[in-house]
Scaffold this active site. Structure first.
Site, PDB file in Angstrom:
ATOM      1  N   GLU A 131       0.829  -1.209   0.000  1.00  0.00           N
ATOM      2  CA  GLU A 131       0.000   0.000   0.000  1.00  0.00           C
ATOM      3  C   GLU A 131       0.866   1.263   0.000  1.00  0.00           C
ATOM      4  O   GLU A 131       0.547   2.239  -0.678  1.00  0.00           O
ATOM      5  CB  GLU A 131      -0.969   0.003   1.189  1.00  0.00           C
ATOM      6  CG  GLU A 131      -2.022  -1.112   1.162  1.00  0.00           C
ATOM      7  CD  GLU A 131      -2.880  -1.137  -0.111  1.00  0.00           C
ATOM      8  OE1 GLU A 131      -3.004  -0.110  -0.792  1.00  0.00           O
ATOM      9  OE2 GLU A 131      -3.435  -2.207  -0.414  1.00  0.00           O
ATOM     10  N   CYS A 165      10.584  -5.446  -6.951  1.00  0.00           N
ATOM     11  CA  CYS A 165      11.418  -6.023  -8.009  1.00  0.00           C
ATOM     12  C   CYS A 165      12.283  -4.896  -8.585  1.00  0.00           C
ATOM     13  O   CYS A 165      12.084  -3.719  -8.265  1.00  0.00           O
ATOM     14  CB  CYS A 165      10.548  -6.661  -9.091  1.00  0.00           C
ATOM     15  SG  CYS A 165       9.675  -5.472 -10.124  1.00  0.00           S
TER      16      CYS A 165
HETATM   17 ZN   LIG Z   1      -2.518  -2.708  -4.816  1.00  0.00          ZN
HETATM   18 ZN   LIG Z   2       7.521  -5.030  -9.396  1.00  0.00          ZN
END
Ligand SMILES: [Zn+2]
Ligand SMILES: [Zn+2]
Length: 183
Positions: A131, A165
């Site tokens: 979030e 990532c």
């Molecule tokens: Zn989300």
């Molecule tokens: Zn990502």
């Protein structure tokens, strides 16, 4: 202080150890100071009697008006069940590119097997990072292990990691630098 503020607004007492784990991880992932905060104020008018749940959008609205002074981002953590009108429930909600987000622990014990406190903690950490990622302008990611992957159930949450990532990290860094240049 320009920090990420974590604010327990739940019905029950706060679990300080749990919040501390969230604090550490969001500080590392978003390379910002992160602090626990609670001035005692709690959102009102967020409960929908028909649904028996709290409106996450109303909580964000309240949070926007009650942010700690100078907060970079404010993440509210609660134990009440959250909803937005089009969905049965949500694990959390955030303002994309905004300053506030909320996550709920209400559904984090769900799953087929018996869920340990360690699993609940790991899930909360991931949902909190997810979030907050939205508040930094990150949208949903298709990389399976990325924390910004959209999870529709707890199995999905368990599959992903608690970090960004490489692609999301690049976007985050650009946005963060952009924000700092405008300050
Ligand atoms: Zn989300
Ligand atoms: Zn990502």
């Amino acid at each position: 202080m320009a920090a990420i503020y974590l604010w327990w607004i739940g019905a029950d007492a706060a679990d300080r150890d749990l919040l501390e784990r969230v604090r550490q991880q969001v500080g590392v992932v978003f390379e910002s100071p992160a602090v626990l905060w609670d001035d005692g104020a709690r959102p009102t008018g967020t409960y929908d009697t028909r649904r028996g749940q709290h409106s996450s959008t109303q909580i964000l609205r309240w949070l926007n008006e009650h942010q700690p002074p100078g907060a970079l981002k404010t993440l509210a953590v609660t134990d009440v069940d959250l909803f937005i009108p089009v969905l049965t429930f949500v694990y959390g909600e955030a303002q994309l590119g905004g300053r506030t987000a909320v996550v709920s622990m209400a559904r984090l014990g769900d799953g087929l097997a018996r869920v340990t406190p360690a699993t609940v903690a790991a899930r909360l950490v991931k949902e909190a990072v997810h979030e907050l990622g939205h508040t930094f302008g990150l949208t949903h990611c298709s990389a399976e292990r990325c924390v910004m992957t959209r999870s529709v159930n707890m199995a999905g949450v368990d599959r992903k990691g608690a970090t960004l990532c490489a692609d999301c990290q690049t976007v985050f860094k650009d946005r963060l630098l952009e924000g700092r240049n405008h300050e």
